[in-house]
Design a protein around this motif. Sequence first.
Motif, PDB file in Angstrom:
ATOM      1  N   THR A   1      -4.399   5.659  -5.836  1.00 26.17           N
ATOM      2  CA  THR A   1      -3.651   5.392  -4.621  1.00 26.17           C
ATOM      3  C   THR A   1      -3.234   3.920  -4.613  1.00 26.17           C
ATOM      4  OG1 THR A   1      -5.644   4.842  -3.375  1.00 26.17           O
ATOM      5  CG2 THR A   1      -4.912   7.140  -3.334  1.00 26.17           C
ATOM      6  N   GLY A   2      -2.219   3.606  -3.833  1.00 29.45           N
ATOM      7  CA  GLY A   2      -1.745   2.227  -3.782  1.00 29.45           C
ATOM      8  C   GLY A   2      -1.238   1.853  -2.409  1.00 29.45           C
ATOM      9  N   PHE A   3      -1.258   0.558  -2.141  1.00 25.41           N
ATOM     10  CA  PHE A   3      -0.707   0.037  -0.893  1.00 25.41           C
ATOM     11  C   PHE A   3      -0.137  -1.348  -1.138  1.00 25.41           C
ATOM     12  CE2 PHE A   3      -1.367  -2.893   2.693  1.00 25.41           C
ATOM     13  CZ  PHE A   3      -0.451  -2.358   3.581  1.00 25.41           C
ATOM     14  N   ALA A   4       0.988  -1.637  -0.514  1.00 30.24           N
ATOM     15  CA  ALA A   4       1.571  -2.976  -0.499  1.00 30.24           C
ATOM     16  C   ALA A   4       1.961  -3.293   0.928  1.00 30.24           C
ATOM     17  CB  ALA A   4       2.788  -3.058  -1.416  1.00 30.24           C
ATOM     18  N   ARG A   5       1.831  -4.555   1.311  1.00 29.20           N
ATOM     19  CA  ARG A   5       2.114  -4.960   2.686  1.00 29.20           C
ATOM     20  C   ARG A   5       3.590  -4.749   3.030  1.00 29.20           C
ATOM     21  NH1 ARG A   5      -2.006  -5.190   5.883  1.00 29.20           N
ATOM     22  NH2 ARG A   5      -3.181  -6.548   4.483  1.00 29.20           N
ATOM     23  N   SER A   6       4.469  -4.939   2.059  1.00 32.66           N
ATOM     24  CA  SER A   6       5.909  -4.825   2.292  1.00 32.66           C
ATOM     25  C   SER A   6       6.366  -3.366   2.211  1.00 32.66           C
ATOM     26  CB  SER A   6       6.666  -5.652   1.247  1.00 32.66           C
ATOM     27  OG  SER A   6       8.023  -5.291   1.179  1.00 32.66           O
ATOM     28  N   ALA A   7       7.093  -2.927   3.215  1.00 34.89           N
ATOM     29  CA  ALA A   7       7.641  -1.565   3.205  1.00 34.89           C
ATOM     30  C   ALA A   7       8.621  -1.389   2.054  1.00 34.89           C
ATOM     31  CB  ALA A   7       8.330  -1.272   4.538  1.00 34.89           C
ATOM     32  N   GLU A   8       9.346  -2.454   1.726  1.00 37.96           N
ATOM     33  CA  GLU A   8      10.284  -2.384   0.608  1.00 37.96           C
ATOM     34  C   GLU A   8       9.554  -2.155  -0.715  1.00 37.96           C
ATOM     35  OE1 GLU A   8      13.726  -5.151  -1.572  1.00 37.96           O
ATOM     36  OE2 GLU A   8      12.655  -5.885   0.193  1.00 37.96           O
ATOM     37  N   THR A   9       8.426  -2.849  -0.889  1.00 38.68           N
ATOM     38  CA  THR A   9       7.636  -2.667  -2.102  1.00 38.68           C
ATOM     39  C   THR A   9       7.074  -1.256  -2.182  1.00 38.68           C
ATOM     40  OG1 THR A   9       7.038  -5.010  -2.153  1.00 38.68           O
ATOM     41  CG2 THR A   9       5.649  -3.502  -3.419  1.00 38.68           C
ATOM     42  N   ARG A  10       6.601  -0.729  -1.062  1.00 33.87           N
ATOM     43  CA  ARG A  10       6.096   0.645  -1.050  1.00 33.87           C
ATOM     44  C   ARG A  10       7.195   1.631  -1.401  1.00 33.87           C
ATOM     45  NH1 ARG A  10       3.742  -1.231   3.789  1.00 33.87           N
ATOM     46  NH2 ARG A  10       4.995   0.174   5.081  1.00 33.87           N
ATOM     47  N   ALA A  11       8.405   1.392  -0.894  1.00 28.64           N
ATOM     48  CA  ALA A  11       9.528   2.281  -1.204  1.00 28.64           C
ATOM     49  C   ALA A  11       9.875   2.224  -2.688  1.00 28.64           C
ATOM     50  CB  ALA A  11      10.743   1.904  -0.355  1.00 28.64           C
ATOM     51  N   THR A  12       9.855   1.019  -3.257  1.00 33.65           N
ATOM     52  CA  THR A  12      10.127   0.878  -4.686  1.00 33.65           C
ATOM     53  C   THR A  12       9.072   1.599  -5.509  1.00 33.65           C
ATOM     54  OG1 THR A  12      11.198  -1.264  -4.360  1.00 33.65           O
ATOM     55  CG2 THR A  12      10.397  -0.775  -6.575  1.00 33.65           C
TER      56      THR A  12
ATOM     57  N   CYS B   1       0.250   4.639   0.038  1.00 28.14           N
ATOM     58  CA  CYS B   1      -0.181   4.757   1.430  1.00 28.14           C
ATOM     59  C   CYS B   1       0.468   3.676   2.295  1.00 28.14           C
ATOM     60  CB  CYS B   1      -1.699   4.640   1.506  1.00 28.14           C
ATOM     61  SG  CYS B   1      -2.566   5.875   0.486  1.00 28.14           S
ATOM     62  N   ASP B   2       0.406   3.887   3.607  1.00 32.68           N
ATOM     63  CA  ASP B   2       1.038   2.955   4.538  1.00 32.68           C
ATOM     64  C   ASP B   2       0.065   1.974   5.164  1.00 32.68           C
ATOM     65  OD1 ASP B   2       3.698   3.849   4.210  1.00 32.68           O
ATOM     66  OD2 ASP B   2       3.272   5.584   5.476  1.00 32.68           O
ATOM     67  N   SER B   3      -1.197   1.988   4.709  1.00 30.23           N
ATOM     68  CA  SER B   3      -2.166   0.972   5.126  1.00 30.23           C
ATOM     69  C   SER B   3      -3.187   0.800   4.016  1.00 30.23           C
ATOM     70  CB  SER B   3      -2.868   1.364   6.429  1.00 30.23           C
ATOM     71  OG  SER B   3      -3.810   2.406   6.203  1.00 30.23           O
ATOM     72  N   ALA B   4      -3.804  -0.374   3.985  1.00 24.44           N
ATOM     73  CA  ALA B   4      -4.823  -0.637   2.974  1.00 24.44           C
ATOM     74  C   ALA B   4      -6.026   0.274   3.192  1.00 24.44           C
ATOM     75  CB  ALA B   4      -5.256  -2.106   3.037  1.00 24.44           C
ATOM     76  N   ALA B   5      -6.383   0.515   4.440  1.00 20.76           N
ATOM     77  CA  ALA B   5      -7.525   1.375   4.743  1.00 20.76           C
ATOM     78  C   ALA B   5      -7.285   2.802   4.269  1.00 20.76           C
ATOM     79  CB  ALA B   5      -7.817   1.355   6.240  1.00 20.76           C
TER      80      ALA B   5
ATOM     81  N   GLU C   1     -10.306  -5.539   6.447  1.00 17.93           N
ATOM     82  CA  GLU C   1      -9.546  -4.370   6.890  1.00 17.93           C
ATOM     83  C   GLU C   1     -10.071  -3.074   6.292  1.00 17.93           C
ATOM     84  OE1 GLU C   1      -4.892  -2.770   6.710  1.00 17.93           O
ATOM     85  OE2 GLU C   1      -5.371  -4.867   6.234  1.00 17.93           O
ATOM     86  N   ILE C   2     -10.470  -3.115   5.025  1.00 18.27           N
ATOM     87  CA  ILE C   2     -10.892  -1.881   4.353  1.00 18.27           C
ATOM     88  C   ILE C   2     -12.390  -1.607   4.492  1.00 18.27           C
ATOM     89  CG2 ILE C   2      -9.008  -2.076   2.680  1.00 18.27           C
ATOM     90  CD1 ILE C   2     -11.104  -2.960   0.597  1.00 18.27           C
TER      91      ILE C   2
END
Length: 306
Positions: free
Chosen positions: A34-45, A56-60, A84-85
């Motif tokens: 699984t993966g998470f990035a703070r930037s929505a653009e990075t997650r989309a990429t 995922c849309d959050s680190a947790a 956070e996690i």
Amino acid sequence: MAQVYDRVALIGLGLIASSMFWAIKRAGLAGEVTGFARSAETRATARDIGLCDRVCDSAAEAAEGADLVVLCVPVGAMGAVAAEIAPVLKPGATVSDVGSVKKAVIEAVGPHIPDGVHFIPAHPLAGTEHSGPRSGFAELFDNRWCILVPEGADAAATSRLRALWEGMGSNVEEMDAEHHDLVLAVTSHTPHLIAYTMVGVADDLRRVTDSEVIKYSAAGFRDFTRIAASDPTMWRDVFLTNKEATLEILGRFTEELFALQRAIRTGDGDHLHAYFTRTRAIRRGIIEAGQDTDAPNFGRTPAKKG
């Protein structure tokens, strides 16, 4: 290679995390990543190029249920991410990182790790000047060193993390945090600071010489510009968190530089020749150790899934 972890979570999806994903998949080292990035653009990429089995849309959310959570964010952000996690970390899980400073990471992350969760800092000595989710490639860690800093962590959990890094192609060594930070100040942090400085000097000179410095760059300056192209946020945090070791090595560098200045000024060719001969031998040692070349397939962008 056999599977090492059922689920691995990568928090931060830049060069190192994306290379970890491709290396894990190449060797079948985890059932799910699984993966998470703070930037929505990075997650989309990441979703677009098939980076991670689940973005995922959050680190947790990414860390929940993971057997291994790897913090792949700048050193200055690791404490906040760990906090956070922390509530969702499962008993027996391992938290690690890929930061190039270790004492500061231990101080920032350690207090947030719950009882029953293993914390094993790590640092892969691999990278390029590129960043972002598209920059990763599976071969980045091949024949490169990864340093583990167990600091008294559970032996079985440490062996498991070692197996992951070895499965991704790394040679693995263990160090204490203070020694790691001093070694890296010599081999990485101070050279990067010098590179940034030299490029800054050249930029000042370029304004005087109408771009000739850039136009006629020789191999040495090209190497400086490559190093100085590295991520500025990461390097800002490195120097702020490894202050003591970096300043110590900078002091020694300044002394060496003054000695060379004096040799040039006084025409002491014997001193210059002896110094260059000794340092050339170090460079040859790096070549003989296989640490002087980029991994093959550098710059390859993995194909989009589907």
